[in-house]
Scaffold this motif. Structure first.
Motif, mmCIF file in Angstrom:
data_model
loop_
_atom_site.group_PDB
_atom_site.id
_atom_site.type_symbol
_atom_site.label_atom_id
_atom_site.label_comp_id
_atom_site.label_asym_id
_atom_site.label_seq_id
_atom_site.Cartn_x
_atom_site.Cartn_y
_atom_site.Cartn_z
ATOM 1 N N ALA A 1 6.402 -7.706 -2.159
ATOM 2 C CA ALA A 1 6.565 -7.388 -0.732
ATOM 3 C C ALA A 1 5.910 -6.054 -0.395
ATOM 4 C CB ALA A 1 8.050 -7.355 -0.366
ATOM 5 N N VAL A 2 6.080 -5.060 -1.264
ATOM 6 C CA VAL A 2 5.466 -3.755 -1.032
ATOM 7 C C VAL A 2 3.950 -3.870 -1.045
ATOM 8 C CG1 VAL A 2 5.139 -1.442 -1.988
ATOM 9 C CG2 VAL A 2 7.430 -2.442 -1.926
ATOM 10 N N LEU A 3 3.417 -4.605 -2.018
ATOM 11 C CA LEU A 3 1.963 -4.771 -2.111
ATOM 12 C C LEU A 3 1.403 -5.456 -0.868
ATOM 13 C CD1 LEU A 3 -0.675 -4.569 -3.690
ATOM 14 C CD2 LEU A 3 -0.088 -6.746 -4.794
ATOM 15 N N VAL A 4 2.062 -6.530 -0.422
ATOM 16 C CA VAL A 4 1.598 -7.254 0.761
ATOM 17 C C VAL A 4 1.659 -6.351 1.991
ATOM 18 C CG1 VAL A 4 2.124 -9.161 2.341
ATOM 19 C CG2 VAL A 4 2.158 -9.545 -0.135
ATOM 20 N N GLY B 1 15.965 -6.352 -1.454
ATOM 21 C CA GLY B 1 15.638 -6.233 -2.868
ATOM 22 C C GLY B 1 14.626 -5.167 -3.191
ATOM 23 N N LEU B 2 14.327 -4.283 -2.228
ATOM 24 C CA LEU B 2 13.389 -3.198 -2.505
ATOM 25 C C LEU B 2 14.087 -2.091 -3.278
ATOM 26 C CD1 LEU B 2 11.669 -2.845 0.988
ATOM 27 C CD2 LEU B 2 10.792 -4.063 -1.012
ATOM 28 N N ARG B 3 13.310 -1.340 -4.026
ATOM 29 C CA ARG B 3 13.856 -0.149 -4.663
ATOM 30 C C ARG B 3 14.389 0.787 -3.578
ATOM 31 N NH1 ARG B 3 14.082 -0.304 -10.382
ATOM 32 N NH2 ARG B 3 12.291 -1.504 -11.134
ATOM 33 N N PRO B 4 15.483 1.495 -3.845
ATOM 34 C CA PRO B 4 16.085 2.323 -2.790
ATOM 35 C C PRO B 4 15.201 3.458 -2.293
ATOM 36 C CG PRO B 4 17.273 2.556 -4.882
ATOM 37 C CD PRO B 4 16.281 1.465 -5.066
#
Length: 198
Positions: free
Chosen positions: A27-30, A162-165
């Motif tokens: 998700a972060v990469l996209v 679900g992302l890192r905090p």
């Protein structure tokens, strides 16, 4: 930040599962790739567009540049509140519990800050274009496009679980830094050059 004040409840964060971490990484990469495409697209438009040298003006102001400078100053002022309220929500300010209204105020100050930048961006891109005449103008143009790329990245990430905090605070901090840099190379320069005028 999330638009749901309940997002900032006192519940302890749960540790994401490895599968959630992998999904969060994708998700972060996209989001970063989409944001980069937005930034490059704005820069390309500003570069190939023929500057019109006029775009935004408001009655009572001496020029479109004055309007742009004051709107950018409003955006930075709201961003400073964003920073302070984010510190409160992440419990980085000593003291008691955060006020119940702080999350809502954080969300709306962010929306208003970005809204204030829209006429500024329209003026820069349509009236002036992407310029590289000197280092100040070049980096202002570069970071102006980068600002909207980071903004789009952050908005896409806010809808993901679900992302890192640390992901949202890092992206939010980057957005704040870029906005302040854009202000320093435009509005502050304008006020130092012409005085604090309307």
């Amino acid at each position: 930040m999330s638009s749901d004040p309940a997002y900032y409840s006192d519940r302890a964060p749960t540790r994401p599962t490895p599968a959630a971490n992998r999904g969060g990484g994708v998700a972060v990469l996209v989001a970063v790739l989409v944001g980069a495409a937005v930034a490059v697209g704005l820069g390309a438009f500003g570069r190939i567009h023929d500057p019109q040298f006029f775009s935004v003006s408001v009655a009572g102001f001496s020029s479109g540049t004055a309007v742009k400078s004051w709107l950018a100053t409003l955006a930075v002022t709201l961003a400073l509140f964003q920073l302070a309220s984010a510190f409160a929500m992440y419990r980085l300010i000593p003291g008691g519990r955060m006020p119940s209204w702080i999350a809502t105020a954080h969300v709306w100050s962010g929306r208003l800050a970005v809204l204030a930048t829209v006429p500024v961006a329209v003026h820069c891109l349509y009236a002036l274009g992407f310029q590289s005449g000197d280092s100040r103008v070049f980096f202002h143009s570069l970071f102006g496009c980068f600002f909207y790329g980071v903004f789009v990245t952050k908005m896409l990430l806010l809808t993901r679980k679900g992302l890192r905090p640390w992901v949202i605070p890092i992206v939010g901090g980057l957005l704040f830094f870029v906005l302040v840099y854009v202000w320093l190379t435009s509005a502050l320069w304008f006020f130092q050059t012409t005085g604090v005028t309307f």
